[in-house]
Design a protein around this motif. Structure first.
Motif, PDB file in Angstrom:
ATOM      1  N   ILE A 143       0.818  -1.212   0.000  1.00  0.00           N
ATOM      2  CA  ILE A 143       0.000   0.000   0.000  1.00  0.00           C
ATOM      3  C   ILE A 143       0.850   1.260   0.000  1.00  0.00           C
ATOM      4  CG2 ILE A 143      -1.682   1.343   1.328  1.00  0.00           C
ATOM      5  CD1 ILE A 143      -2.875  -1.250   2.295  1.00  0.00           C
ATOM      6  N   TYR A 144       1.950   1.232   0.772  1.00  0.00           N
ATOM      7  CA  TYR A 144       2.784   2.426   0.894  1.00  0.00           C
ATOM      8  C   TYR A 144       4.056   2.299   0.065  1.00  0.00           C
ATOM      9  CZ  TYR A 144      -0.249   3.493   4.840  1.00  0.00           C
ATOM     10  OH  TYR A 144      -1.336   3.758   5.627  1.00  0.00           O
ATOM     11  N   THR A 145       4.537   3.431  -0.417  1.00  0.00           N
ATOM     12  CA  THR A 145       5.762   3.454  -1.210  1.00  0.00           C
ATOM     13  C   THR A 145       6.973   3.388  -0.293  1.00  0.00           C
ATOM     14  OG1 THR A 145       5.961   5.861  -1.202  1.00  0.00           O
ATOM     15  CG2 THR A 145       4.610   4.882  -2.933  1.00  0.00           C
ATOM     16  N   SER A 146       8.106   3.053  -0.875  1.00  0.00           N
ATOM     17  CA  SER A 146       9.358   3.061  -0.118  1.00  0.00           C
ATOM     18  C   SER A 146       9.946   4.469  -0.112  1.00  0.00           C
ATOM     19  CB  SER A 146      10.364   2.080  -0.730  1.00  0.00           C
ATOM     20  OG  SER A 146      10.737   2.507  -2.030  1.00  0.00           O
ATOM     21  N   GLY A 147      10.973   4.682   0.689  1.00  0.00           N
ATOM     22  CA  GLY A 147      11.596   6.000   0.767  1.00  0.00           C
ATOM     23  C   GLY A 147      12.203   6.449  -0.543  1.00  0.00           C
TER      24      GLY A 147
END
Length: 211
Positions: A143-147
């Motif tokens: 769901i969330y992107t990486s840095g």
């Protein structure tokens, strides 16, 4: 003190240091890396069954097809967007970097949950509904992107959550995919740093190689 002599000494010192650190040292490191670590020194490139270079083990790629294990979202579309046709604006922050959207930011919520709109071109499908429709239990990295937005890995849990979908599309036994995931899971660095991760490109290449 002779000023001319001191100036000459400074120039000679500068030239010697320049030759050492700007010529000899870089070429020595290049030679050592090519001899000792040729795979890493040349970009950790991965090839398909036909011997063609298809990517790097260090940089992720966008996989969204049901036939493959999907990558995690990327705020820069894994740097694959055309800068001249970047209507979604994914490259506004450059070719690598996080979106910097707070958890309460409407733009982040729209990307995750989706957003309907009378104009189909403005509607957002949403990552969460897409995963739920595919029968995949959402994990944080799906769901969330990486840095960096270029992370080539997903967690083993995220890979296992996609087994039933990939197995159904390819008509494979789920246990075969379990084995592939285990074979393509990178352990912690030096056994202590980070967490185990599954390299999505390696996993999908191994998937295509199955008979």
């Amino acid at each position: 003190m002779n000023p001319v002599r001191e100036i000459g000494r400074a120039i000679r010192t500068t030239l010697v240091l320049w030759v050492l650190v700007a010529v000899i040292y870089p070429f020595a490191m290049l030679a050592i890396s090519q001899l000792a670590f040729p795979y890493q020194a040349n970009g950790s490139l991965l090839k398909n069954a036909q011997g063609q270079v298809v990517g790097s083990a260090l940089i992720g790629q966008p996989f969204t097809s049901d036939r493959y294990f999907n990558s995690r979202p990327s705020s820069t579309s894994y740097s694959t967007a055309d800068p001249k046709q970047d209507k979604a604006g994914v490259l506004k922050t450059g070719v690598s970097g996080a979106s910097n959207l707070a958890p309460s930011n409407p733009a982040l919520l729209d990307r995750i949950k989706g957003k309907s709109d009378p104009d189909p071109t403005k509607a957002i499908a949403g990552d969460l509904p897409r995963l739920q429709q595919a029968g995949i239990k959402p994990t944080a990295d799906l769901i969330y992107t990486s840095g960096s937005s270029l992370d080539p890995h997903i967690t083993p849990e995220a890979a296992r959550a996609q087994i039933q979908r990939v197995a159904g599309v390819r008509k494979l036994q789920p246990n075969r995919l379990e084995i592939l995931i285990s074979q393509n899971t990178d352990d912690r660095s030096f056994g202590i740093f980070g967490e185990p991760g599954v390299n999505v490109l390696k996993l999908n290449l191994a998937l295509d190689a199955l008979r």
